[in-house]
Design a protein around this motif. Sequence first.
Motif, PDB file in Angstrom:
ATOM      1  N   TYR A   1     -12.123  54.800 -57.493  1.00 30.82           N
ATOM      2  CA  TYR A   1     -12.572  55.887 -57.167  1.00 30.82           C
ATOM      3  C   TYR A   1     -12.827  55.316 -55.586  1.00 30.82           C
TER       4      TYR A   1
ATOM      5  N   CYS B   1     -17.767  45.867 -65.756  1.00 32.23           N
ATOM      6  CA  CYS B   1     -16.906  47.312 -66.695  1.00 32.23           C
ATOM      7  C   CYS B   1     -15.326  46.569 -67.164  1.00 32.23           C
TER       8      CYS B   1
ATOM      9  N   ASN C   1     -12.882  47.903 -67.756  1.00 34.90           N
ATOM     10  CA  ASN C   1     -11.296  48.675 -67.371  1.00 34.90           C
ATOM     11  C   ASN C   1     -11.321  48.263 -65.824  1.00 34.90           C
TER      12      ASN C   1
ATOM     13  N   CYS D   1     -11.722  49.188 -63.086  1.00 36.78           N
ATOM     14  CA  CYS D   1     -12.942  49.257 -62.057  1.00 36.78           C
ATOM     15  C   CYS D   1     -13.359  47.741 -62.162  1.00 36.78           C
TER      16      CYS D   1
ATOM     17  N   SER E   1     -16.514  47.388 -62.116  1.00 36.59           N
ATOM     18  CA  SER E   1     -17.794  47.479 -61.311  1.00 36.59           C
ATOM     19  C   SER E   1     -19.389  46.852 -62.371  1.00 36.59           C
TER      20      SER E   1
ATOM     21  N   HIS F   1     -19.194  50.932 -67.624  1.00 32.78           N
ATOM     22  CA  HIS F   1     -19.753  51.012 -67.189  1.00 32.78           C
ATOM     23  C   HIS F   1     -20.256  52.701 -67.177  1.00 32.78           C
TER      24      HIS F   1
ATOM     25  N   CYS G   1     -14.667  55.781 -67.643  1.00 32.32           N
ATOM     26  CA  CYS G   1     -13.865  54.638 -67.985  1.00 32.32           C
ATOM     27  C   CYS G   1     -13.498  54.304 -69.342  1.00 32.32           C
TER      28      CYS G   1
END
Length: 192
Positions: free
Chosen positions: A53, A149, A151, A154, A156, A170, A175
Amino acid sequence: MLLTMSVLVDQNDIVKYCSHMSQSPTERFHLAPAPDGLQVVQNLLNTRAIDVYGLPDLIADGEAASRTWEMPLSDDDAVTLRTLRSDVEAAIAGDVAARPAVRVELVTDIDGTVRLSPTGTGTDWIASEIWSEVLLAQKADTWRRLKRCKNEVCGSAFYDRSRNNSGVWHDVKTCGNVANLRASRARKKERN
Ligand SMILES: [Zn+2]
């Protein structure tokens, strides 16, 4: 003193309690904050860089950490905070290595309400605040809803508001879709 608990009201009239941060790391993911003080823990987790991201680590060094917490923090402090972040991630995963005890004070208010009050300064204060909120969330049974999360790129931190606490992404649209796409590609490959 910048690191006081502050009460903020966002545009949805949701009252949030959090330590003073220049910008909520969780807002980078357009995620709703976890309830009460648990969002302080969520914010710490969401300082992590997420390359896909294009989001930098908000405690990569002293300068970044100082901006995030709006207090002077050194490069060594940033290392301490990254260790704290890893420790909390390990706690969420249910796999914590031995770590030193954290100090916190019990304060009795005039109406008889007892509350936890973080102690120390700098990173000691932040660690004291973080683990106090983890304790309170565990007592309130909201701790198990703070998740990372699934993924892997990720990771997060989100608060799972699903009825049966079954959320793993998330954001299902981003994701979750990546994972579904990967699974369907794998199935296609198997068929061919
Ligand atoms: Zn994600």
